[in-house]
Write a protein that holds these residues in place. Structure first.
Motif, PDB file in Angstrom:
ATOM      1  N   GLU A 110      31.870  66.163 -16.927  1.00  0.00           N
ATOM      2  CA  GLU A 110      33.622  66.288 -16.602  1.00  0.00           C
ATOM      3  C   GLU A 110      33.639  66.312 -15.235  1.00  0.00           C
ATOM      4  OE1 GLU A 110      35.482  69.173 -16.740  1.00  0.00           O
ATOM      5  OE2 GLU A 110      34.469  70.094 -14.961  1.00  0.00           O
ATOM      6  N   THR A 112      36.225  68.240 -13.874  1.00  0.00           N
ATOM      7  CA  THR A 112      37.480  69.355 -13.580  1.00  0.00           C
ATOM      8  C   THR A 112      36.652  70.587 -12.118  1.00  0.00           C
ATOM      9  OG1 THR A 112      38.984  68.647 -15.448  1.00  0.00           O
ATOM     10  CG2 THR A 112      39.858  70.769 -14.324  1.00  0.00           C
ATOM     11  N   ARG A 141      27.115  62.876 -21.505  1.00  0.00           N
ATOM     12  CA  ARG A 141      26.605  64.207 -21.968  1.00  0.00           C
ATOM     13  C   ARG A 141      26.227  63.756 -23.509  1.00  0.00           C
ATOM     14  NH1 ARG A 141      33.174  66.299 -23.556  1.00  0.00           N
ATOM     15  NH2 ARG A 141      34.397  66.558 -20.882  1.00  0.00           N
ATOM     16  N   GLU A 143      26.187  63.782 -26.863  1.00  0.00           N
ATOM     17  CA  GLU A 143      26.338  64.055 -27.602  1.00  0.00           C
ATOM     18  C   GLU A 143      25.405  63.578 -28.538  1.00  0.00           C
ATOM     19  OE1 GLU A 143      30.062  65.636 -28.168  1.00  0.00           O
ATOM     20  OE2 GLU A 143      30.520  64.509 -26.282  1.00  0.00           O
ATOM     21  N   TYR A 150      30.232  58.148 -26.861  1.00  0.00           N
ATOM     22  CA  TYR A 150      28.608  58.034 -25.673  1.00  0.00           C
ATOM     23  C   TYR A 150      28.512  59.582 -25.542  1.00  0.00           C
ATOM     24  CZ  TYR A 150      31.392  53.607 -27.526  1.00  0.00           C
ATOM     25  OH  TYR A 150      32.464  53.555 -28.550  1.00  0.00           O
ATOM     26  N   GLN A 155      36.109  58.252 -17.911  1.00  0.00           N
ATOM     27  CA  GLN A 155      37.154  59.096 -18.135  1.00  0.00           C
ATOM     28  C   GLN A 155      38.305  58.666 -16.842  1.00  0.00           C
ATOM     29  OE1 GLN A 155      36.113  62.975 -18.031  1.00  0.00           O
ATOM     30  NE2 GLN A 155      35.940  63.262 -20.073  1.00  0.00           N
ATOM     31  N   GLU A 159      44.505  65.549 -11.873  1.00  0.00           N
ATOM     32  CA  GLU A 159      44.311  66.846 -11.662  1.00  0.00           C
ATOM     33  C   GLU A 159      45.700  68.024 -10.612  1.00  0.00           C
ATOM     34  OE1 GLU A 159      42.467  68.563 -13.347  1.00  0.00           O
ATOM     35  OE2 GLU A 159      40.832  67.045 -13.996  1.00  0.00           O
ATOM     36  N   ARG A 285      40.274  73.910 -27.423  1.00  0.00           N
ATOM     37  CA  ARG A 285      39.320  72.684 -25.937  1.00  0.00           C
ATOM     38  C   ARG A 285      38.359  73.652 -26.250  1.00  0.00           C
ATOM     39  NH1 ARG A 285      40.168  68.616 -24.760  1.00  0.00           N
ATOM     40  NH2 ARG A 285      40.591  68.553 -23.081  1.00  0.00           N
ATOM     41  N   TYR A 290      40.350  76.851 -19.242  1.00  0.00           N
ATOM     42  CA  TYR A 290      42.081  76.487 -20.216  1.00  0.00           C
ATOM     43  C   TYR A 290      42.330  78.242 -20.777  1.00  0.00           C
ATOM     44  CZ  TYR A 290      40.908  71.775 -20.169  1.00  0.00           C
ATOM     45  OH  TYR A 290      40.433  70.677 -20.786  1.00  0.00           O
ATOM     46  N   ALA A 345      40.442  62.738 -29.967  1.00  0.00           N
ATOM     47  CA  ALA A 345      40.992  62.361 -28.985  1.00  0.00           C
ATOM     48  C   ALA A 345      40.843  61.351 -27.983  1.00  0.00           C
ATOM     49  CB  ALA A 345      41.188  63.201 -28.759  1.00  0.00           C
ATOM     50  N   LEU A 346      42.182  60.761 -27.653  1.00  0.00           N
ATOM     51  CA  LEU A 346      41.911  59.226 -27.204  1.00  0.00           C
ATOM     52  C   LEU A 346      41.898  60.359 -24.838  1.00  0.00           C
ATOM     53  CD1 LEU A 346      44.671  56.960 -27.895  1.00  0.00           C
ATOM     54  CD2 LEU A 346      41.801  56.900 -27.694  1.00  0.00           C
ATOM     55  N   SER A 370      42.319  64.456 -18.900  1.00  0.00           N
ATOM     56  CA  SER A 370      41.617  63.523 -19.064  1.00  0.00           C
ATOM     57  C   SER A 370      41.680  62.457 -19.436  1.00  0.00           C
ATOM     58  CB  SER A 370      39.750  63.580 -18.459  1.00  0.00           C
ATOM     59  OG  SER A 370      39.866  64.953 -17.684  1.00  0.00           O
TER      60      SER A 370
HETATM   61  P1  HAM Z   1      37.246  66.550 -22.769  1.00  0.00           P
HETATM   62  O1  HAM Z   1      38.252  66.709 -23.768  1.00  0.00           O
HETATM   63  O2  HAM Z   1      36.383  67.237 -23.156  1.00  0.00           O
HETATM   64  O3  HAM Z   1      38.438  66.979 -21.742  1.00  0.00           O
HETATM   65  O4  HAM Z   1      37.328  64.779 -22.497  1.00  0.00           O
HETATM   66  C1  HAM Z   1      38.837  64.475 -22.258  1.00  0.00           C
HETATM   67  C2  HAM Z   1      38.992  63.211 -23.787  1.00  0.00           C
HETATM   68  O5  HAM Z   1      37.372  62.160 -22.623  1.00  0.00           O
HETATM   69  C3  HAM Z   1      38.434  63.083 -25.049  1.00  0.00           C
HETATM   70  O6  HAM Z   1      39.808  63.414 -25.283  1.00  0.00           O
HETATM   71  C4  HAM Z   1      37.759  61.878 -24.591  1.00  0.00           C
HETATM   72  O7  HAM Z   1      38.269  60.766 -24.746  1.00  0.00           O
HETATM   73  C5  HAM Z   1      36.646  61.482 -23.396  1.00  0.00           C
HETATM   74  N1  HAM Z   1      35.767  61.917 -24.447  1.00  0.00           N
HETATM   75  C6  HAM Z   1      34.357  63.087 -23.775  1.00  0.00           C
HETATM   76  N2  HAM Z   1      33.266  63.199 -24.576  1.00  0.00           N
HETATM   77  C7  HAM Z   1      33.104  61.616 -25.092  1.00  0.00           C
HETATM   78  C8  HAM Z   1      31.818  61.386 -25.197  1.00  0.00           C
HETATM   79  N3  HAM Z   1      31.243  61.652 -25.343  1.00  0.00           N
HETATM   80  N4  HAM Z   1      32.036  59.703 -25.609  1.00  0.00           N
HETATM   81  C9  HAM Z   1      33.362  59.343 -25.034  1.00  0.00           C
HETATM   82  N5  HAM Z   1      34.586  59.468 -24.900  1.00  0.00           N
HETATM   83  C10 HAM Z   1      35.214  61.196 -24.499  1.00  0.00           C
HETATM   84  C11 HAM Z   1      37.514  66.941 -20.533  1.00  0.00           C
HETATM   85  O8  HAM Z   1      36.667  66.278 -20.245  1.00  0.00           O
HETATM   86  C12 HAM Z   1      38.521  67.725 -19.294  1.00  0.00           C
HETATM   87  N6  HAM Z   1      37.768  67.731 -17.857  1.00  0.00           N
HETATM   88  C13 HAM Z   1      39.720  67.198 -18.929  1.00  0.00           C
HETATM   89  C14 HAM Z   1      40.611  68.445 -18.256  1.00  0.00           C
HETATM   90  C15 HAM Z   1      41.187  67.712 -17.051  1.00  0.00           C
HETATM   91  N7  HAM Z   1      41.484  69.350 -18.197  1.00  0.00           N
HETATM   92  C16 HAM Z   1      42.191  69.234 -16.946  1.00  0.00           C
HETATM   93  N8  HAM Z   1      41.858  68.644 -16.713  1.00  0.00           N
END
Ligand code: HAM
Length: 491
Positions: A110, A112, A141, A143, A150, A155, A159, A285, A290, A345-346, A370
């Motif tokens: 990620e 942040t 990731r 996952e 994926y 993303q 910020e 989250r 957070y 979640a989008l 994101s």
């Molecule tokens: P996060 O909820 O882990 O937040 O990821 C944000 C978005 O990235 C998710 O809602 C999803 O749409 C997409 N996403 C996450 N993992 C995957 C995956 N494995 N495959 C496809 N899409 C994915 C963050 O990453 C934080 N850094 C957000 C943030 C920014 N908070 C504060 N500032």
């Protein structure tokens, strides 16, 4: 004779190069695939990626955010300290390795934490606050892959660092919502506040009281979370944990006065700009940094068309099924089907007022989000057929060598006004027009030997099948006119 020596040297080289390759063993000659959960982005998806990424970039600039790019690799300790060592991301999902110098590095899961690190490293504290940044790029990731999930994904994030005012929470949320509104993707915004460290201490006690008697009924991950990561008990998607959640304590009932006031003001600002939201106390989250406001954005779409669902790469099956021994392909299929029903979640985000200090900087309030671009592209594909959003293009077809030369020149002249495609290496007109049809172009220009001689060209309307002859020198004007009319008709 030098020329003879030269010629024979070239011949020898050609001979060595054209020698048939030694037969490879079968296993090595089989085509390789992408690593599991990772995918190629191909031209048929280009238009959707362009729409999503250009809208993200335009909105970021329009809202006054500055672009930042941090490395794909970071020190492992950044994520352990930033994202949290008891989170799933850090415990199970990071791709890490020791480089030749012994540094422990990871592919970023990620962005942040890296932006907070950059804020400290570059003394951004000394800039006028808040500092507003945006970025877009790949994240990793490990996952379990399924529809919309994926191991490499992209993303768009923003910020805002250096100010705790609740208007900034509303600002970033309104920016995310503007993105979906502009792309005509219907979404719902789910809002929650998880308070500060102080209000959370009492809340975690309440969670322990509520869940300890039910411990044996929890999934294995939640049994562990009960000890080390209690907040995540509230958003576990396992059916037995969802059922047990009935009557669980809610974060919003345990907010201190300051956090409650902050949250109410965020919601009032959202009301002010007519952004609807649902209060959802299950949004907690999955990252440790957070506090206070947290939110997620979900697509408001019934059931994506099965035909448009992303295909999960089947590659590296052996290697991965060994290391993912708990994951049978049957289970994975079931979770695909589940993902259809329970929408992912989008995007998501929230406030992270403690992160900069936790990484060694001064106390710095911050908020951001994101948005997952693969998920946005998948939704766009279900909502809009590529043909309905494709930019109208022109095809230049030619017949004969003289026409081919003219076509090359014409291509370079016209591309300034309209997107032009051509298949200049082809000889037959039929083959070229077939390509033009496949590419879904709106108009084609045809130049043959006759047209070269009398200084004309044919413009063919590919939809109506109508052709007209125009003066070669008037082509730029005529084409511009036709595309302007087409644009008017579309809008
Ligand atoms: P996060 O909820 O882990 O937040 O990821 C944000 C978005 O990235 C998710 O809602 C999803 O749409 C997409 N996403 C996450 N993992 C995957 C995956 N494995 N495959 C496809 N899409 C994915 C963050 O990453 C934080 N850094 C957000 C943030 C920014 N908070 C504060 N500032």
């Amino acid at each position: 004779m030098p020329s003879k020596i030269k010629k024979s040297a070239v011949q020898t080289r050609l001979q060595t190069q054209t020698r048939p390759p030694a037969q490879l063993p079968k296993a090595q000659s089989e085509p390789l695939q992408t690593p599991r959960g990772m995918r190629d982005i191909l031209p048929q998806e280009e238009i959707f990626w362009k729409i999503a990424t250009s809208r993200a970039a335009e909105l970021s600039s329009a809202f006054g955010y500055g672009y930042i790019e941090t490395p794909i690799l970071e020190h492992k300790s950044l994520f352990v300290r930033g994202v949290g060592d008891v989170t799933d991301i850090v415990q199970k999902e990071m791709y890490c390795f020791k480089d030749q110098g012994g540094d422990e590095l990871c592919l970023r899961p990620e962005g942040t934490a890296a932006v907070a690190r950059a804020y400290i490293n570059h003394g951004m504290l000394n800039l006028p606050q808040p500092v507003k940044l945006w970025y877009l790029g790949p994240f990793f990731r490990r996952e379990r892959p399924q529809a919309g999930r994926y191991r490499e994904f992209h993303q768009w994030s923003v910020e805002v660092l250096g100010d705790e005012h609740p208007i900034l929470d509303a600002e970033v949320i309104s920016l995310a919502m503007a993105f979906f509104r502009d792309l005509e993707i219907p979404v719902t915004l789910e809002m929650n506040s998880i308070g500060c460290l102080e209000c959370r201490a009492g809340f975690k006690e309440e969670l322990a009281k509520f869940y300890t008697p039910k411990r044996e009924l929890l999934c294995d991950s939640c049994k562990v979370r009960l000890g080390s990561n209690r907040m995540r008990l509230l958003d576990c998607k396992e059916p037995q944990c969802e059922m047990l959640r009935e009557g669980a304590p809610q974060t919003t009932d345990h907010l201190c006065d300051k956090c409650r006031d902050h949250f109410i003001r965020v919601l009032e600002y959202l009301d002010e700009v007519s952004i609807p939201y649902n209060l959802n106390t299950q949004i907690v989250r999955g990252l440790d940094y957070y506090n206070r406001t947290v939110f997620e954005i979900f697509p408001k779409i019934e059931k994506p068309e099965a035909a448009n669902l992303p295909k999960i790469p089947e590659s590296n099956e052996t290697e991965n099924s060994l290391s993912d021994s708990a994951v049978s392909s049957g289970e994975e299929k079931a979770s695909d089907e589940k993902a259809l029903g329970q929408q992912s979640a989008l995007g998501g985000g929230g406030r992270y007022d403690g992160l900069v200090a936790q990484l060694g900087g001064r106390d710095t309030a911050a908020v951001g989000f994101s948005i997952g671009l693969e998920r946005v592209v998948n939704v766009l594909k279900t909502l809009k057929p590529a043909s309905s959003i494709a930019v109208p293009r022109l095809f230049v077809a030619q017949l004969g060598e003289a026409a081919r030369r003219k076509a090359l020149l014409l291509w370079h002249t016209l591309r300034k006004d309209v997107p032009v495609v051509a298949a200049l290496s082809k000889d037959g007109l039929k083959a070229q027009l077939e390509i033009a049809n496949r590419l879904n172009v709106r108009f084609a220009i045809i130049i043959g030997q006759k047209e070269v001689l009398d200084g004309t060209a044919i413009i063919r309307d590919m939809e109506a099948g109508i052709q007209e002859v125009v003066d070669y020198n008037r082509l730029p004007v005529e084409i511009k006119k036709k595309f302007a009319e087409e644009k008017k008709a579309i809008s």
